[in-house]
Design an enzyme around this catalytic site. Structure first.
Site, PDB file in Angstrom:
ATOM      1  N   ARG A 202      22.475  16.664  -8.773  1.00 15.99           N
ATOM      2  CA  ARG A 202      22.350  15.222  -8.579  1.00 15.99           C
ATOM      3  C   ARG A 202      22.358  14.495  -9.922  1.00 15.99           C
ATOM      4  NH1 ARG A 202      20.189  14.100  -3.491  1.00 15.99           N
ATOM      5  NH2 ARG A 202      20.783  11.940  -3.963  1.00 15.99           N
TER       6      ARG A 202
ATOM      7  N   HIS B 221      -5.821 -13.821  10.567  1.00 19.82           N
ATOM      8  CA  HIS B 221      -4.810 -12.761  10.455  1.00 19.82           C
ATOM      9  C   HIS B 221      -5.309 -11.402  10.936  1.00 19.82           C
ATOM     10  CE1 HIS B 221      -2.160 -15.561   8.509  1.00 19.82           C
ATOM     11  NE2 HIS B 221      -3.066 -15.827   7.585  1.00 19.82           N
TER      12      HIS B 221
ATOM     13  N   PRO C 175       0.829  -1.213   0.000  1.00 14.35           N
ATOM     14  CA  PRO C 175       0.000   0.000   0.000  1.00 14.35           C
ATOM     15  C   PRO C 175       0.860   1.259   0.000  1.00 14.35           C
ATOM     16  CG  PRO C 175      -0.844  -1.606   1.562  1.00 14.35           C
ATOM     17  CD  PRO C 175       0.475  -2.132   1.085  1.00 14.35           C
ATOM     18  N   GLU C 176       0.566   2.158  -0.919  1.00 18.10           N
ATOM     19  CA  GLU C 176       1.310   3.406  -1.034  1.00 18.10           C
ATOM     20  C   GLU C 176       0.463   4.555  -0.499  1.00 18.10           C
ATOM     21  OE1 GLU C 176       3.100   3.976  -4.878  1.00 18.10           O
ATOM     22  OE2 GLU C 176       3.681   1.879  -5.053  1.00 18.10           O
TER      23      GLU C 176
ATOM     24  N   ARG D 283       0.920 -11.169   6.026  1.00 20.86           N
ATOM     25  CA  ARG D 283       2.378 -11.316   5.956  1.00 20.86           C
ATOM     26  C   ARG D 283       3.093 -10.722   7.163  1.00 20.86           C
ATOM     27  NH1 ARG D 283       3.765 -10.019  -0.417  1.00 20.86           N
ATOM     28  NH2 ARG D 283       1.977 -11.138  -1.304  1.00 20.86           N
TER      29      ARG D 283
END
Length: 271
Positions: free
Chosen positions: A152, A90, A2-3, A109
């Site tokens: 950079r 879970h 998930p972002e 997980r």
């Protein structure tokens, strides 16, 4: 994983259930996830009233009237379930409010975690110390980005994934934003013009806002708190579309950079 849009969607889904409510049950159902649950989590949170929910980067924040914030990270497979039936195998943390609403943090997980930190000191929470600005916040501007990238030589995609430069961006949404801004992922960050950086900041905001509106992207385990899928994956321009035609007709390419897949269009993203 998930972002930012998925975490923002999660926080928005939890807000009507938790905001202003007193927690009558806080029950860890195992000793740890990625890290141990705080040993006093049950004592400090039971009886507390939730005053606000928020997000920092990919972390969810649940503030209480006791001056504590519950910080949660969804890891690879975490999600909150609202008003579940019987706990699943879970469901590792259960919450219940005085209004009788129930929440379960489900994480097959176990790469996520839950922590407690003083609300007034959140800026000093260790994962937040070196983070850059929020990409949807007022401090993330083309001028800021130009300064952060100056000199950079590293590729712009890697720079945008660096949480010290901008907080919360992940692989999916960086690939999508670079395509929308028509910037090649391998371009040296310090070589991108100010005009293109303006376009890039706008693209990042547009992609994130569209993803939040769509409820995020459901990949593998992620599901919104209301049980619905996130539908932004149906709007992906390049991510996950190797071998398919871009909107310009060129075939989308994929390569691996530092263990992550990079998707791009060699025609649209030339500079």
């Amino acid at each position: 994983m998930p972002e930012l849009p998925e975490v923002e969607t999660t926080v928005r889904g939890l807000t009507p259930v938790l905001a202003g409510e007193r927690l009558t049950l806080v029950e860890p159902r195992r000793p740890d996830l990625r890290h141990p649950f705080p040993v006093d989590l049950r004592q400090r949170m039971t009886g507390a009233t939730v005053t606000r929910l928020g997000r920092r980067a990919k972390y969810g924040l649940i503030d209480t009237d006791r001056g504590d914030t519950m910080v949660f990270h969804l890891g690879m497979s975490g999600r909150w379930r609202i008003d579940p039936g019987e706990p699943l195998a879970h469901d590792h943390l259960l919450l219940e409010t005085r209004a009788g609403r129930r929440l379960a943090l489900n994480d097959p997980r176990r790469f996520g975690f839950v922590d407690l930190w003083p609300t007034a000191e959140l800026t000093s929470y260790p994962p937040f110390l070196a983070m850059g600005p929020e990409p949807l916040g007022p401090d993330f501007t083309a001028a800021y980005l130009a300064g952060a990238l100056e000199g950079r030589a590293a590729p712009i995609k890697a720079m945008l994934l660096d949480q010290r430069i901008v907080a919360g961006l992940g692989n999916i949404y960086v690939c999508e934003a670079l395509h929308l801004a028509k910037i090649t992922p391998g371009r040296a960050g310090g070589q991108i013009s100010k005009a293109r950086l303006v376009r890039l900041v706008e693209a990042i905001r547009a992609v994130l806002e569209a993803a939040i509106l769509a409820g995020g992207s459901s990949l593998r385990d992620y599901v919104r708190p209301d049980g619905e899928l996130g539908y932004f994956s149906k709007e992906w321009r390049v991510y996950g579309r190797e071998g398919e035609a871009c909107e310009c007709g060129t075939i989308v390419r994929r390569r691996t950079d530092s263990g992550r897949s990079t998707f791009w269009c060699a025609s649209c993203q030339r500079s």
